[in-house]
Design a protein around this motif. Structure first.
Motif, PDB file in Angstrom:
ATOM      1  N   ASP A 176       0.842  -1.195   0.000  1.00 19.77           N
ATOM      2  CA  ASP A 176       0.000   0.000   0.000  1.00 19.77           C
ATOM      3  C   ASP A 176       0.880   1.250   0.000  1.00 19.77           C
ATOM      4  O   ASP A 176       1.764   1.383   0.855  1.00 19.77           O
ATOM      5  CB  ASP A 176      -0.880  -0.005   1.253  1.00 19.77           C
ATOM      6  CG  ASP A 176      -2.021   1.006   1.173  1.00 19.77           C
ATOM      7  OD1 ASP A 176      -1.760   2.165   0.778  1.00 19.77           O
ATOM      8  OD2 ASP A 176      -3.158   0.645   1.513  1.00 19.77           O
ATOM      9  N   TYR A 258      -5.950   3.267  -4.937  1.00 21.18           N
ATOM     10  CA  TYR A 258      -4.843   2.451  -5.442  1.00 21.18           C
ATOM     11  C   TYR A 258      -5.268   0.998  -5.600  1.00 21.18           C
ATOM     12  O   TYR A 258      -4.951   0.347  -6.595  1.00 21.18           O
ATOM     13  CB  TYR A 258      -3.675   2.565  -4.468  1.00 21.18           C
ATOM     14  CG  TYR A 258      -2.497   1.667  -4.783  1.00 21.18           C
ATOM     15  CD1 TYR A 258      -1.613   1.978  -5.809  1.00 21.18           C
ATOM     16  CD2 TYR A 258      -2.264   0.517  -4.035  1.00 21.18           C
ATOM     17  CE1 TYR A 258      -0.528   1.175  -6.089  1.00 21.18           C
ATOM     18  CE2 TYR A 258      -1.174  -0.303  -4.308  1.00 21.18           C
ATOM     19  CZ  TYR A 258      -0.307   0.027  -5.332  1.00 21.18           C
ATOM     20  OH  TYR A 258       0.764  -0.786  -5.599  1.00 21.18           O
ATOM     21  N   TRP A 259      -6.043   0.497  -4.641  1.00 25.72           N
ATOM     22  CA  TRP A 259      -6.440  -0.910  -4.697  1.00 25.72           C
ATOM     23  C   TRP A 259      -7.517  -1.145  -5.748  1.00 25.72           C
ATOM     24  O   TRP A 259      -7.610  -2.251  -6.304  1.00 25.72           O
ATOM     25  CB  TRP A 259      -6.880  -1.383  -3.309  1.00 25.72           C
ATOM     26  CG  TRP A 259      -5.698  -1.431  -2.381  1.00 25.72           C
ATOM     27  CD1 TRP A 259      -5.375  -0.543  -1.409  1.00 25.72           C
ATOM     28  CD2 TRP A 259      -4.635  -2.391  -2.418  1.00 25.72           C
ATOM     29  NE1 TRP A 259      -4.175  -0.891  -0.812  1.00 25.72           N
ATOM     30  CE2 TRP A 259      -3.705  -2.020  -1.409  1.00 25.72           C
ATOM     31  CE3 TRP A 259      -4.376  -3.519  -3.183  1.00 25.72           C
ATOM     32  CZ2 TRP A 259      -2.538  -2.741  -1.159  1.00 25.72           C
ATOM     33  CZ3 TRP A 259      -3.214  -4.245  -2.936  1.00 25.72           C
ATOM     34  CH2 TRP A 259      -2.316  -3.862  -1.937  1.00 25.72           C
ATOM     35  N   VAL A 262      -5.292  -1.617  -8.732  1.00 25.24           N
ATOM     36  CA  VAL A 262      -4.620  -2.916  -8.684  1.00 25.24           C
ATOM     37  C   VAL A 262      -5.586  -4.017  -9.114  1.00 25.24           C
ATOM     38  O   VAL A 262      -5.245  -4.903  -9.919  1.00 25.24           O
ATOM     39  CB  VAL A 262      -4.071  -3.201  -7.270  1.00 25.24           C
ATOM     40  CG1 VAL A 262      -3.601  -4.647  -7.144  1.00 25.24           C
ATOM     41  CG2 VAL A 262      -2.904  -2.261  -6.953  1.00 25.24           C
ATOM     42  N   LYS A 263      -6.793  -3.958  -8.581  1.00 24.96           N
ATOM     43  CA  LYS A 263      -7.804  -4.974  -8.952  1.00 24.96           C
ATOM     44  C   LYS A 263      -8.117  -4.914 -10.432  1.00 24.96           C
ATOM     45  O   LYS A 263      -8.196  -5.945 -11.105  1.00 24.96           O
ATOM     46  CB  LYS A 263      -9.072  -4.756  -8.129  1.00 24.96           C
ATOM     47  CG  LYS A 263     -10.173  -5.756  -8.448  1.00 24.96           C
ATOM     48  CD  LYS A 263     -11.414  -5.524  -7.588  1.00 24.96           C
ATOM     49  CE  LYS A 263     -12.504  -6.533  -7.946  1.00 24.96           C
ATOM     50  NZ  LYS A 263     -13.735  -6.319  -7.104  1.00 24.96           N
TER      51      LYS A 263
END
Length: 267
Positions: A176, A258-259, A262-263
């Protein structure tokens, strides 16, 4: 968007597709009281068009500026971990900036100093790799502690955002970017009775300093990778890495973490 941030500089590699699409974006920006400048030093918003590689180049070529925002626009079939906007939806970008529907995020940067002389900043990673068809030997120090002696193809030191790049391909962890840290990962380490390494990636806090002593045994001309550029430096003896106090300020759409990216990229 702050009224003081109205000067835009576009960083991109010209091609037929962009030559056709960018004029529409330029016109839309000017219609909304943004000013397009010819020199990056005159901008307070730097827009990289092309994908993550272009974004890294834009940051490096403009000197990791602390007094401006960086914006990433991805084109077709390009990764977009640094790029919230799509060239096909350029009106969305201008509308979001005008109506303050964006947020500023700060990405950590590492500094790598070679032979106590030249210092380089990296947004993604710094890597030390052998240029010969033989292993490279590196003494690894964490602060003043001799941690291990590495023998293998090389080492990668990645920022949190860089953890999804070269680092991830070596089975390093995805980190992260809100964590002020950096990660060290191995490239094809050799483990036997003489050489023994941790055998996995490890993460260091912002308070740590990493020192890599390259053993002078005939393989002391490694390639130093700084983000997506390679530097061939003669007689490398030592590389020190620490987390910089500088950060790269970028803009993101609200509700696009951010996630989320990423996903979208990997899952």
């Amino acid at each position: 968007m702050n009224n003081e941030r109205r000067n835009l500089y576009f960083f991109y590699q010209p091609n037929d597709e962009l030559n056709e699409k960018l004029p529409h974006l330029f016109k839309l920006a000017e219609e909304n009281d943004f000013h397009i400048v010819e020199e990056s030093k005159d901008a307070n918003i730097i827009i990289a068009v092309g994908g993550d590689g272009t974004f890294l180049q834009a940051v490096r070529k403009t000197g990791f500026r602390q007094d401006c925002l960086y914006v990433g626009i991805r084109t077709s079939n390009e990764a977009g971990l640094y790029c919230d906007f799509d060239i096909e939806n350029h009106s969305e970008m201008v509308h979001s900036m005008v109506n303050a529907q964006i947020e500023v995020r700060r990405f950590p940067v590492i500094e790598a100093t070679v032979n106590n002389q030249s210092t380089f900043k990296c947004l993604n990673e710094c890597s030390v790799r052998s240029t010969l068809i033989k292993t490279i030997d590196i003494d690894v120090f964490i602060d003043d502690l001799h941690f291990e002696t590495f023998r293998g193809d090389g080492l990668i030191v990645a920022t949190p955002t860089g953890s999804t790049g070269y680092n991830k391909s070596t089975k390093g962890a995805v980190v992260d970017p809100k964590l002020p840290c950096f990660q060290v990962s191995e490239l094809a380490s050799l483990n036997n009775n003489r050489f023994r390494t941790l055998g996995s990636s490890f993460i260091l806090s912002s308070e740590r300093k990493l020192t890599l002593h390259v053993q002078q045994n005939g393989n002391d001309f490694p390639i130093i990778g700084m983000d997506n550029e390679a530097f061939s430096i003669s007689n490398i003896q030592e590389v020190t890495v620490h987390l910089s106090q500088d950060v790269i300020k970028t803009v993101k759409l609200k509700h696009n973490t951010y996630w989320d990216r990423v996903k979208r990229t990997f899952l």
